[in-house]
Design an enzyme around this catalytic site. Structure first.
Site, mmCIF file in Angstrom:
data_model
loop_
_atom_site.group_PDB
_atom_site.id
_atom_site.type_symbol
_atom_site.label_atom_id
_atom_site.label_comp_id
_atom_site.label_asym_id
_atom_site.label_seq_id
_atom_site.Cartn_x
_atom_site.Cartn_y
_atom_site.Cartn_z
ATOM 1 N N TYR A 142 -43.541 1.956 -52.364
ATOM 2 C CA TYR A 142 -44.358 1.048 -53.181
ATOM 3 C C TYR A 142 -44.788 1.790 -54.443
ATOM 4 O O TYR A 142 -45.235 2.934 -54.375
ATOM 5 C CB TYR A 142 -45.590 0.604 -52.392
ATOM 6 C CG TYR A 142 -46.533 -0.288 -53.169
ATOM 7 C CD1 TYR A 142 -46.158 -1.580 -53.548
ATOM 8 C CD2 TYR A 142 -47.806 0.155 -53.529
ATOM 9 C CE1 TYR A 142 -47.029 -2.404 -54.251
ATOM 10 C CE2 TYR A 142 -48.690 -0.669 -54.229
ATOM 11 C CZ TYR A 142 -48.287 -1.949 -54.592
ATOM 12 O OH TYR A 142 -49.144 -2.770 -55.291
ATOM 13 N N ASP A 237 -43.589 9.693 -57.999
ATOM 14 C CA ASP A 237 -44.784 8.849 -57.953
ATOM 15 C C ASP A 237 -45.758 9.475 -56.950
ATOM 16 O O ASP A 237 -45.673 9.246 -55.744
ATOM 17 C CB ASP A 237 -44.418 7.416 -57.560
ATOM 18 C CG ASP A 237 -45.648 6.515 -57.464
ATOM 19 O OD1 ASP A 237 -46.782 7.009 -57.710
ATOM 20 O OD2 ASP A 237 -45.487 5.315 -57.149
ATOM 21 N N LYS A 265 -55.448 7.323 -57.420
ATOM 22 C CA LYS A 265 -56.227 7.570 -56.203
ATOM 23 C C LYS A 265 -57.104 8.831 -56.305
ATOM 24 O O LYS A 265 -58.128 8.769 -56.964
ATOM 25 C CB LYS A 265 -55.299 7.542 -54.987
ATOM 26 C CG LYS A 265 -54.646 6.138 -54.885
ATOM 27 C CD LYS A 265 -53.867 5.831 -53.644
ATOM 28 C CE LYS A 265 -53.503 4.353 -53.608
ATOM 29 N NZ LYS A 265 -52.106 4.049 -53.546
HETATM 30 C C1 LIG Z 1 -51.395 2.904 -54.488
HETATM 31 C C2 LIG Z 1 -50.071 3.231 -55.080
HETATM 32 C C3 LIG Z 1 -49.648 2.700 -56.303
HETATM 33 C C4 LIG Z 1 -50.429 1.634 -57.034
HETATM 34 O O1 LIG Z 1 -51.665 2.068 -57.439
HETATM 35 P P1 LIG Z 1 -52.797 0.967 -57.799
HETATM 36 O O2 LIG Z 1 -53.919 1.795 -58.332
HETATM 37 O O3 LIG Z 1 -53.097 0.262 -56.522
HETATM 38 O O4 LIG Z 1 -52.216 0.058 -58.819
HETATM 39 C C5 LIG Z 1 -48.474 3.166 -56.845
HETATM 40 N N1 LIG Z 1 -47.726 4.078 -56.213
HETATM 41 C C6 LIG Z 1 -48.076 4.593 -55.016
HETATM 42 C C7 LIG Z 1 -47.208 5.621 -54.378
HETATM 43 C C8 LIG Z 1 -49.258 4.173 -54.409
HETATM 44 O O5 LIG Z 1 -49.577 4.649 -53.198
#
Ligand SMILES: *Cc1c(COP(=O)(O)O)cnc(C)c1O
Length: 426
Positions: A142, A237, A265
């Site tokens: 994701y 990512d 995060k």
């Molecule tokens: C949470 C997440 C996202 C998206 O981040 P948001 O702040 O929710 O838009 C993108 N990539 C990874 C790997 C994630 O865990």
């Protein structure tokens, strides 16, 4: 009536599904979402004033535990000086310096407000830099909810993806290829056929959005060498893994230098902050230096930057990640032991402050394997743990998160609760 239920019913009248992000609705596990009143350390309290030991931690940011006094103080002090200016601040320079210092692959970095924005911008930048359209992602990873990334694998090998969400035109996913995580052969075949058309490959370097799945060393090395040979941009990512799996992030654990990295995060310490950065020659293509447009009214917000800086400082205390990793490993191993004693099929894994448990014989290595576990059993375990006051992710396909406030005694308390819960569902 439970106050959680009352709020959920009220919320559903004015908010679609009663929630502002779908997984919060407890759709996969059923029942009533817990509305959080307040949180502190490893715990939160719901609308009925019931206490829970939290293993979601805002889906990753709360690595210090909730409401760490230093972080709260930093935000309060920043707020006193004004909430947002739309002009640069010293804090933005400081946090950028800190990120560049901690991650050698990141020579320059741009701040944004969400992980979605970070990955979307990194992909636009990779396309602008290479002059190519095609992007490669992996099934089960994701990367936020931008159109070109809401895509599932097509049928058969080397096919383009189909939108995985309504409202996304097939034209938007026409340039996105979806491959299988950990499939080195498929990756090599794809580069052999299309290598000079691929702008970038984006991956979760340790996947946490299809439960926890680790890549093989061979897979990450193939990714690095194939992208390099074909002039494609490698995007790690690390929105979830960044500063959580290790201070040097997943790239440090893998010994891989990606071209671009996305963060979120933990880097925002619970406030809306994310970032993308990497090679200076690539970052030079971003506006105002280059022709790839990217902007944000609240980008580098002073309160978010203050929370992020305070968090980054605290996680650099000696032994922080070693302690966090040891406690998380104890939790994962303890869950598997408790299951064995209860006669329940369960495997588990952990990296740094992230863990996964799977109602299957073996730790999965791909999306296909991750989705083969026993969902009914997960649901019953989730609710049995909730009754014990332990809050796990309300979905079988999400990693779990431990904070430094989860001390040894709390981990043991969790394992005792798990033993009772597993006996009940066996
Ligand atoms: C949470 C997440 C996202 C998206 O981040 P948001 O702040 O929710 O838009 C993108 N990539 C990874 C790997 C994630 O865990």
């Amino acid at each position: 009536m439970s106050r959680n239920l009352e709020l959920f019913e009220r919320g559903k009248q004015v908010i679609p599904g009663g929630v502002n992000s779908p997984v919060r609705a407890f759709g996969q596990v059923g029942g009533t979402p817990r509305f959080v009143k307040r949180a502190e350390g490893a715990f939160f309290w719901d609308a009925d004033d019931r206490q829970y030991l939290d293993y979601v931690g805002s889906w990753g940011p709360a690595i210090l535990g909730h409401a760490h006094p230093d972080v709260v103080k930093a935000v309060q002090e920043a707020a006193t000086d004004g909430l947002s200016f739309g002009a640069p601040t010293e804090g933005e320079v400081e946090i950028a310096e800190e990120i560049c210092r901690l991650l050698p692959s990141v020579e320059q970095v741009r701040l944004v407000s969400s992980g979605t924005e970070a990955t979307m911008s990194a992909i636009r930048l990779a396309r602008g830099f290479t002059g190519r359209d095609l992007i490669v992602k992996f099934e089960g990873c994701y990367h936020g909810h931008s159109d070109s990334l809401l895509v599932k694998a097509g049928s058969g090998l080397l096919t383009f993806g189909n939108p995985s969400s309504g409202g996304v035109p097939a034209d938007c996913t026409r340039h996105t290829m979806v491959l299988q995580y950990n499939d080195v052969q498929q990756l090599a075949d794809t580069f052999k056929d299309l290598g000079d058309k691929i702008a970038c490959v984006i991956l979760e370097p340790i996947a946490g959005n299809m439960n926890l799945i680790q890549p093989s060393a061979e897979f990450v090395q193939a990714l690095r060498s194939l992208t390099e040979r074909h002039g494609a941009v490698l995007i790690y990512d690390e929105v979830m893994t960044g500063f959580r799996v290790a201070l040097e992030c997943a790239q440090g654990l893998h010994g891989i230098t990606p071209d671009l990295t996305t963060l979120g995060k933990v880097v925002g310490g619970g406030m809306p902050l994310a970032a993308f950065g990497g090679r200076a020659d690539i970052m030079a293509k971003i506006a105002p230096l280059g022709n790839v447009y990217q902007a944000g009214t609240l980008s580098g917000n002073p309160l978010s930057v203050a929370a992020g800086l305070a968090t980054l400082r605290l996680i650099q205390q000696p032994g922080f990640h070693a302690t966090l990793g040891a406690r998380t490993a104890r939790l994962a191993q303890g869950l598997a032991e408790a299951a064995r004693k209860a006669g329940v099929v369960l495997s588990s894994d952990s990296v740094g402050g992230m863990f996964g448990f799977y109602f299957s014989e073996q730790v999965p290595t791909s999306y296909a394997e991750a989705t083969r576990c026993d969902i009914e059993r997960f649901k019953r375990f989730f609710h049995a743990m909730l009754e014990e006051g332990i809050y796990l992710a309300p979905s079988a396909y999400e990693a779990g998160f431990v904070s430094i406030a989860h001390d040894d005694a709390l981990i043991e308390r969790t394992l005792e609760a798990a033993a009772r819960a597993l006996a009940r569902i066996a």
